[in-house]
Design an enzyme around this catalytic site. Structure first.
Site, PDB file in Angstrom:
ATOM      1  N   ASP A  31       0.802  -1.382   0.053  1.00  0.00           N
ATOM      2  CA  ASP A  31      -0.222   0.533   0.158  1.00  0.00           C
ATOM      3  C   ASP A  31       0.904   1.494  -0.146  1.00  0.00           C
ATOM      4  O   ASP A  31       1.982   1.356   0.679  1.00  0.00           O
ATOM      5  CB  ASP A  31      -0.841  -0.260   1.264  1.00  0.00           C
ATOM      6  CG  ASP A  31      -1.519   0.831   0.897  1.00  0.00           C
ATOM      7  OD1 ASP A  31      -2.172   1.153  -0.077  1.00  0.00           O
ATOM      8  OD2 ASP A  31      -2.741   1.036   1.992  1.00  0.00           O
ATOM      9  N   ASN A  33       1.414   3.259  -3.409  1.00  0.00           N
ATOM     10  CA  ASN A  33       1.898   3.779  -4.348  1.00  0.00           C
ATOM     11  C   ASN A  33       1.388   5.023  -4.393  1.00  0.00           C
ATOM     12  O   ASN A  33       1.897   5.534  -4.403  1.00  0.00           O
ATOM     13  CB  ASN A  33       1.908   3.124  -5.558  1.00  0.00           C
ATOM     14  CG  ASN A  33       1.870   1.665  -5.062  1.00  0.00           C
ATOM     15  OD1 ASN A  33       3.078   1.407  -4.613  1.00  0.00           O
ATOM     16  ND2 ASN A  33       1.225   0.397  -6.080  1.00  0.00           N
ATOM     17  N   HIS A  48       2.773   3.392  -8.693  1.00  0.00           N
ATOM     18  CA  HIS A  48       2.645   1.826  -8.923  1.00  0.00           C
ATOM     19  C   HIS A  48       3.897   1.304  -9.999  1.00  0.00           C
ATOM     20  O   HIS A  48       4.527   0.591  -9.495  1.00  0.00           O
ATOM     21  CB  HIS A  48       1.724   1.866 -10.061  1.00  0.00           C
ATOM     22  CG  HIS A  48       0.453   1.816  -9.937  1.00  0.00           C
ATOM     23  ND1 HIS A  48       0.050   1.885  -7.586  1.00  0.00           N
ATOM     24  CD2 HIS A  48      -1.145   2.759  -9.487  1.00  0.00           C
ATOM     25  CE1 HIS A  48      -1.163   2.369  -7.850  1.00  0.00           C
ATOM     26  NE2 HIS A  48      -2.113   2.631  -8.590  1.00  0.00           N
ATOM     27  N   GLU A  78     -11.523  -4.442  -5.450  1.00  0.00           N
ATOM     28  CA  GLU A  78     -12.337  -3.446  -5.279  1.00  0.00           C
ATOM     29  C   GLU A  78     -11.429  -2.248  -6.261  1.00  0.00           C
ATOM     30  O   GLU A  78     -12.019  -1.607  -6.606  1.00  0.00           O
ATOM     31  CB  GLU A  78     -12.531  -2.858  -3.715  1.00  0.00           C
ATOM     32  CG  GLU A  78     -13.582  -3.291  -2.417  1.00  0.00           C
ATOM     33  CD  GLU A  78     -12.332  -5.198  -2.154  1.00  0.00           C
ATOM     34  OE1 GLU A  78     -11.890  -5.367  -2.352  1.00  0.00           O
ATOM     35  OE2 GLU A  78     -13.663  -5.151  -1.471  1.00  0.00           O
ATOM     36  N   ASN A  79     -10.453  -2.904  -6.575  1.00  0.00           N
ATOM     37  CA  ASN A  79      -9.746  -1.794  -7.633  1.00  0.00           C
ATOM     38  C   ASN A  79     -10.151  -1.428  -8.303  1.00  0.00           C
ATOM     39  O   ASN A  79     -10.180  -0.474  -9.751  1.00  0.00           O
ATOM     40  CB  ASN A  79      -8.584  -2.344  -7.961  1.00  0.00           C
ATOM     41  CG  ASN A  79      -7.428  -2.006  -5.964  1.00  0.00           C
ATOM     42  OD1 ASN A  79      -6.386  -3.054  -5.935  1.00  0.00           O
ATOM     43  ND2 ASN A  79      -8.203  -1.490  -5.411  1.00  0.00           N
ATOM     44  N   ARG A 199       1.695  -4.833   6.482  1.00  0.00           N
ATOM     45  CA  ARG A 199       0.910  -4.039   5.413  1.00  0.00           C
ATOM     46  C   ARG A 199       2.193  -2.191   5.473  1.00  0.00           C
ATOM     47  O   ARG A 199       2.400  -2.300   6.360  1.00  0.00           O
ATOM     48  CB  ARG A 199      -0.027  -3.779   6.207  1.00  0.00           C
ATOM     49  CG  ARG A 199      -0.866  -2.757   5.043  1.00  0.00           C
ATOM     50  CD  ARG A 199      -2.719  -2.282   5.100  1.00  0.00           C
ATOM     51  NE  ARG A 199      -3.531  -1.665   4.347  1.00  0.00           N
ATOM     52  CZ  ARG A 199      -4.250  -1.802   3.982  1.00  0.00           C
ATOM     53  NH1 ARG A 199      -5.373  -2.722   4.439  1.00  0.00           N
ATOM     54  NH2 ARG A 199      -5.257  -0.643   3.134  1.00  0.00           N
ATOM     55  N   ARG A 205      -5.401  -2.606   8.678  1.00  0.00           N
ATOM     56  CA  ARG A 205      -6.357  -2.926   8.287  1.00  0.00           C
ATOM     57  C   ARG A 205      -6.164  -4.010   7.211  1.00  0.00           C
ATOM     58  O   ARG A 205      -5.514  -4.240   6.484  1.00  0.00           O
ATOM     59  CB  ARG A 205      -7.379  -2.373   8.417  1.00  0.00           C
ATOM     60  CG  ARG A 205      -7.412  -1.322   6.595  1.00  0.00           C
ATOM     61  CD  ARG A 205      -8.161  -0.943   6.269  1.00  0.00           C
ATOM     62  NE  ARG A 205      -8.681   0.694   5.004  1.00  0.00           N
ATOM     63  CZ  ARG A 205      -8.299   1.770   5.381  1.00  0.00           C
ATOM     64  NH1 ARG A 205      -7.888   2.490   7.058  1.00  0.00           N
ATOM     65  NH2 ARG A 205      -7.482   2.620   4.562  1.00  0.00           N
ATOM     66  N   LEU A 206      -6.913  -5.313   7.559  1.00  0.00           N
ATOM     67  CA  LEU A 206      -6.610  -6.370   6.262  1.00  0.00           C
ATOM     68  C   LEU A 206      -7.207  -5.794   4.439  1.00  0.00           C
ATOM     69  O   LEU A 206      -6.720  -6.333   4.029  1.00  0.00           O
ATOM     70  CB  LEU A 206      -7.404  -7.947   6.435  1.00  0.00           C
ATOM     71  CG  LEU A 206      -6.051  -8.033   7.524  1.00  0.00           C
ATOM     72  CD1 LEU A 206      -6.563  -9.828   7.928  1.00  0.00           C
ATOM     73  CD2 LEU A 206      -5.028  -8.531   7.684  1.00  0.00           C
ATOM     74  N   SER A 207      -8.195  -4.779   4.937  1.00  0.00           N
ATOM     75  CA  SER A 207      -8.947  -4.781   3.685  1.00  0.00           C
ATOM     76  C   SER A 207      -8.979  -5.875   2.703  1.00  0.00           C
ATOM     77  O   SER A 207      -8.741  -6.012   1.371  1.00  0.00           O
ATOM     78  CB  SER A 207      -7.733  -3.567   3.048  1.00  0.00           C
ATOM     79  OG  SER A 207      -7.818  -2.484   3.762  1.00  0.00           O
ATOM     80  N   GLU A 218       1.406 -13.356  11.832  1.00  0.00           N
ATOM     81  CA  GLU A 218       1.676 -12.145  12.583  1.00  0.00           C
ATOM     82  C   GLU A 218       1.225 -11.047  11.604  1.00  0.00           C
ATOM     83  O   GLU A 218       1.722 -11.677  10.729  1.00  0.00           O
ATOM     84  CB  GLU A 218       3.234 -12.513  13.132  1.00  0.00           C
ATOM     85  CG  GLU A 218       3.199 -14.598  13.631  1.00  0.00           C
ATOM     86  CD  GLU A 218       2.757 -13.688  15.503  1.00  0.00           C
ATOM     87  OE1 GLU A 218       2.535 -12.384  15.453  1.00  0.00           O
ATOM     88  OE2 GLU A 218       2.237 -14.671  15.668  1.00  0.00           O
TER      89      GLU A 218
HETATM   90  C1  FPP Z   1      -2.222   0.359  -2.928  1.00  0.00           C
HETATM   91  O1  FPP Z   1      -1.490   1.691  -3.097  1.00  0.00           O
HETATM   92  C2  FPP Z   1      -1.296  -0.647  -4.534  1.00  0.00           C
HETATM   93  C3  FPP Z   1      -2.139  -0.804  -5.529  1.00  0.00           C
HETATM   94  C4  FPP Z   1      -3.351  -1.255  -5.764  1.00  0.00           C
HETATM   95  C5  FPP Z   1      -1.554  -1.763  -6.305  1.00  0.00           C
HETATM   96  C6  FPP Z   1      -0.114  -2.749  -6.357  1.00  0.00           C
HETATM   97  C7  FPP Z   1       0.828  -3.023  -7.713  1.00  0.00           C
HETATM   98  C8  FPP Z   1       2.435  -2.024  -7.604  1.00  0.00           C
HETATM   99  C9  FPP Z   1       2.760  -2.897  -6.596  1.00  0.00           C
HETATM  100  C10 FPP Z   1       2.823  -2.963  -9.279  1.00  0.00           C
HETATM  101  C11 FPP Z   1       2.339  -3.485  -9.818  1.00  0.00           C
HETATM  102  C12 FPP Z   1       2.147  -4.532  -9.393  1.00  0.00           C
HETATM  103  C13 FPP Z   1       2.920  -5.982  -9.733  1.00  0.00           C
HETATM  104  C14 FPP Z   1       3.087  -7.384  -8.583  1.00  0.00           C
HETATM  105  C15 FPP Z   1       4.031  -6.024 -10.754  1.00  0.00           C
HETATM  106  P1  FPP Z   1      -2.836   2.737  -3.525  1.00  0.00           P
HETATM  107  O2  FPP Z   1      -2.530   2.974  -5.300  1.00  0.00           O
HETATM  108  O3  FPP Z   1      -4.087   2.149  -3.108  1.00  0.00           O
HETATM  109  O4  FPP Z   1      -1.608   3.923  -2.601  1.00  0.00           O
HETATM  110  P2  FPP Z   1      -2.489   4.795  -1.698  1.00  0.00           P
HETATM  111  O5  FPP Z   1      -3.439   4.370  -0.760  1.00  0.00           O
HETATM  112  O6  FPP Z   1      -1.469   5.755  -1.382  1.00  0.00           O
HETATM  113  O7  FPP Z   1      -3.356   6.044  -3.033  1.00  0.00           O
END
Ligand code: FPP
EC number: 2.5.1.-
Length: 261
Positions: A31, A33, A48, A78-79, A199, A205-207, A218
């Site tokens: 989490d 990005n 990302h 949810e994404n 996380r 949270r586990l979302s 753990e």
């Molecule tokens: C959550 O951060 C992250 C994601 C929904 C996507 C995760 C994807 C990657 C790490 C890259 C691609 C994956 C691979 C396996 C190559 P967020 O965008 O919700 O961050 P925020 O909460 O700060 O907005």
């Protein structure tokens, strides 16, 4: 300066880790990005992309530590509700990752697995994922498990439906349904439950992630945003894990008299 991992020294001994107490399965909610990108006045997609670099680095360190399963929450059910441009960019990034990393996965003897609704992925992404799964299927040192279009509630609902269908068809007896039966109907049927769930980004949270499987995991939370998460921080978590007393709801017994300690 290069880290000791890059220099090829043994990260287990040089980081004070006990090889006998390695977790078998580590699961990560990657989490932060978006916040990483925002802090740098960049587009979320750049976050990302940087997150994908962290994925490469954590896969490498897990392999060196002889961790057998790494599950990464890469895209939740949810994404799909995110802006179309972000979903498209994430799908393109996933396709690029599973394609570009094929050779590395082969070289490192790592097989790729997916948990989640693989059928919901765009056709070209699903095909790239399937091809990497096929190519790496005989690799035995480690499993990299990507949670794609994954949700713990969807997974359990699907398992309930499958079991109900079998009961209705007469191939499964209601009385025979146990926790083991439920586990066998989850996406994770062929892998052990996670020992650790990490996380990043400060959320606690586990979302909807591995709700059944994380029952005795753990939990580790770090404020670091995923793109900034380092090998060293990962190994610090493994070291903390090795100090934890896992009782699985029981009491600690002395070696000879079985009395609680
Ligand atoms: C959550 O951060 C992250 C994601 C929904 C996507 C995760 C994807 C990657 C790490 C890259 C691609 C994956 C691979 C396996 C190559 P967020 O965008 O919700 O961050 P925020 O909460 O700060 O907005």
């Amino acid at each position: 300066m290069k880290s000791k991992i890059d220099q090829g020294t043994d990260p287990v001994s040089c980081h004070g880790l006990d090889p006998e107490k390695m977790p078998v399965h580590v699961a990560v909610i990657m989490d932060g990005n978006g916040r990483w990108a925002k802090k740098k006045l960049m587009n979320r997609v750049r976050g990302h992309e940087k997150g994908a670099d962290t994925v490469r680095s954590i896969v490498t360190v897990c392999r060196k530590l002889n961790i057998k399963v790494l599950t990464l929450y890469a895209f939740s059910t949810e994404n799909w509700g995110r802006p179309r441009a972000e979903v498209t960019a994430l799908m393109a990034l996933l396709k690029k990752f599973v394609t570009d990393e094929r050779q590395t996965l082969m070289d490192k003897n790592i097989c790729l697995g997916v948990i989640g609704q693989k059928e919901r992925l765009p056709g070209d992404v699903g095909r790239a994922v399937d091809e990497t799964i096929r190519l790496t299927r005989n690799n035995t040192a480690m499993r990299l498990n990507l949670a794609l279009s994954y949700g713990g509630r969807e997974e359990m609902t699907r398992a309930v439906k499958q079991m109900a269908e079998k009961v209705a068809a007469g191939s499964l007896c209601l009385e025979d349904i146990s926790e083991e039966t439920v586990s066998r109907h989850l996406y994770t049927a062929d892998i052990p439950d996670p020992d650790i769930v990490i996380r990043t980004s400060g959320e606690k949270r586990l979302s909807n992630f591995m709700l059944w499987q994380a029952g005795y995991a753990e939990l580790f939370f770090t404020d670091t945003l995923w793109p900034d998460f380092t090998d060293r921080a990962f190994m610090d978590i493994i070291r903390d894990y090795q100090k934890r007393d896992r009782r699985f709801g029981k009491v600690q017994c002395s070696s000879n008299d079985g009395s609680p300690q």
